[in-house]
Design a protein around this motif. Structure first.
Motif, mmCIF file in Angstrom:
data_model
loop_
_atom_site.group_PDB
_atom_site.id
_atom_site.type_symbol
_atom_site.label_atom_id
_atom_site.label_comp_id
_atom_site.label_asym_id
_atom_site.label_seq_id
_atom_site.Cartn_x
_atom_site.Cartn_y
_atom_site.Cartn_z
ATOM 1 N N SER A 47 0.804 -1.220 0.000
ATOM 2 C CA SER A 47 0.000 0.000 0.000
ATOM 3 C C SER A 47 0.845 1.281 0.000
ATOM 4 O O SER A 47 0.419 2.304 -0.539
ATOM 5 N N ASP A 48 2.025 1.246 0.606
ATOM 6 C CA ASP A 48 2.857 2.446 0.653
ATOM 7 C C ASP A 48 3.784 2.585 -0.551
ATOM 8 O O ASP A 48 4.361 3.656 -0.773
ATOM 9 N N CYS A 49 3.942 1.519 -1.292
ATOM 10 C CA CYS A 49 4.781 1.530 -2.501
ATOM 11 C C CYS A 49 4.243 0.425 -3.393
ATOM 12 O O CYS A 49 4.465 -0.759 -3.121
ATOM 13 N N TRP A 166 4.745 10.466 -1.042
ATOM 14 C CA TRP A 166 5.306 9.266 -0.426
ATOM 15 C C TRP A 166 5.169 9.350 1.087
ATOM 16 O O TRP A 166 5.423 10.396 1.683
ATOM 17 N N SER A 167 4.779 8.248 1.713
ATOM 18 C CA SER A 167 4.740 8.179 3.173
ATOM 19 C C SER A 167 6.129 7.849 3.698
ATOM 20 O O SER A 167 7.017 7.439 2.930
ATOM 21 N N THR A 169 6.910 5.348 5.558
ATOM 22 C CA THR A 169 7.098 3.912 5.333
ATOM 23 C C THR A 169 7.452 3.632 3.883
ATOM 24 O O THR A 169 8.322 2.801 3.587
ATOM 25 N N GLY A 170 6.781 4.312 2.974
ATOM 26 C CA GLY A 170 7.067 4.134 1.552
ATOM 27 C C GLY A 170 8.487 4.537 1.198
ATOM 28 O O GLY A 170 9.146 3.875 0.382
#
Length: 208
Positions: A47-49, A166-167, A169-170
């Motif tokens: 989900s983050d990348c 981008w988060s 985590t990402g």
């Protein structure tokens, strides 16, 4: 069915071969490399990348390393979906724009400053930004930084990724992916060179 060891596949290592035996002497290193590949390219949560973003960055990074066989693998991975397939032409055009030699960049003022080396400050072309989208634009530019100018990485570069969507985590996942790809391509290249050398030695012995 278990995924075939990615480094073995890319290096052309056959079960029972001399190279297979050499890799088999470092079981933990072999298993850890495979686990890294699976966690980055076959994750439980993307989900983050997204998987497309991972494949696009992989094709770009491997393209910069000029490793055609490995690049072909990630090109096929990117082409596996309609969303990814439409990105290939743009990614390959950006590889051509980003090709250079490194590493280069500047050290903090001090004794190492004598080793400062100027080089390309890569930016995605304006014409391809709309098709790639802000997240991939920021990702490609940051990947180029990590490959060729790691000593220049700064907080402003993290902020650019965050601003592009981008988060945290990402960003961590993305950075791990770039590091893994650089490791993977070096190992594959080294194993191929070793395999070719062993083959020449075997042929010479057979002809003696």
């Amino acid at each position: 069915m278990a995924t075939k060891d990615i480094i073995d596949m890319l290096a052309g290592i056959e079960p029972g071969s001399t190279l297979d035996g050499i890799r088999g002497k470092r079981v933990q290193a072999r298993e850890n490399a495979q686990k890294s590949y699976l966690s980055l390219f076959e994750p439980i949560d993307a989900s983050d990348c997204s998987l497309v973003e991972r494949a696009a960055v992989a094709l770009f990074v491997i393209g910069l390393h000029r490793e055609p066989t490995v690049a072909a693998f990630y090109r096929a991975k990117l082409a596996a979906t309609a969303e990814g397939a439409r990105l290939i032409e743009a990614i390959e055009a950006e590889i051509a724009r980003g090709e250079t030699s490194g590493p280069y960049g500047a050290f903090p003022a001090g004794p190492l400053s004598a080793e400062n080396k100027a080089g390309l400050i890569y930016r995605v072309s304006a014409e391809r930004k709309p098709g790639l989208g802000p997240r991939l634009v920021a990702a490609l530019e940051h990947a180029h930084l990590l490959v060729f100018r790691p000593r220049d990485a700064a907080s402003a570069d993290m902020k650019a990724l965050l601003a592009a969507g981008w988060s945290t985590t990402g960003i961590v996942t993305f950075s791990q992916l770039v590091a893994f790809l650089s490791f993977q391509v070096r190992v594959v290249t080294g194993l191929r060179v070793l395999g070719a050398s062993l083959g020449r030695t075997a042929n010479a012995a057979a002809g003696a």
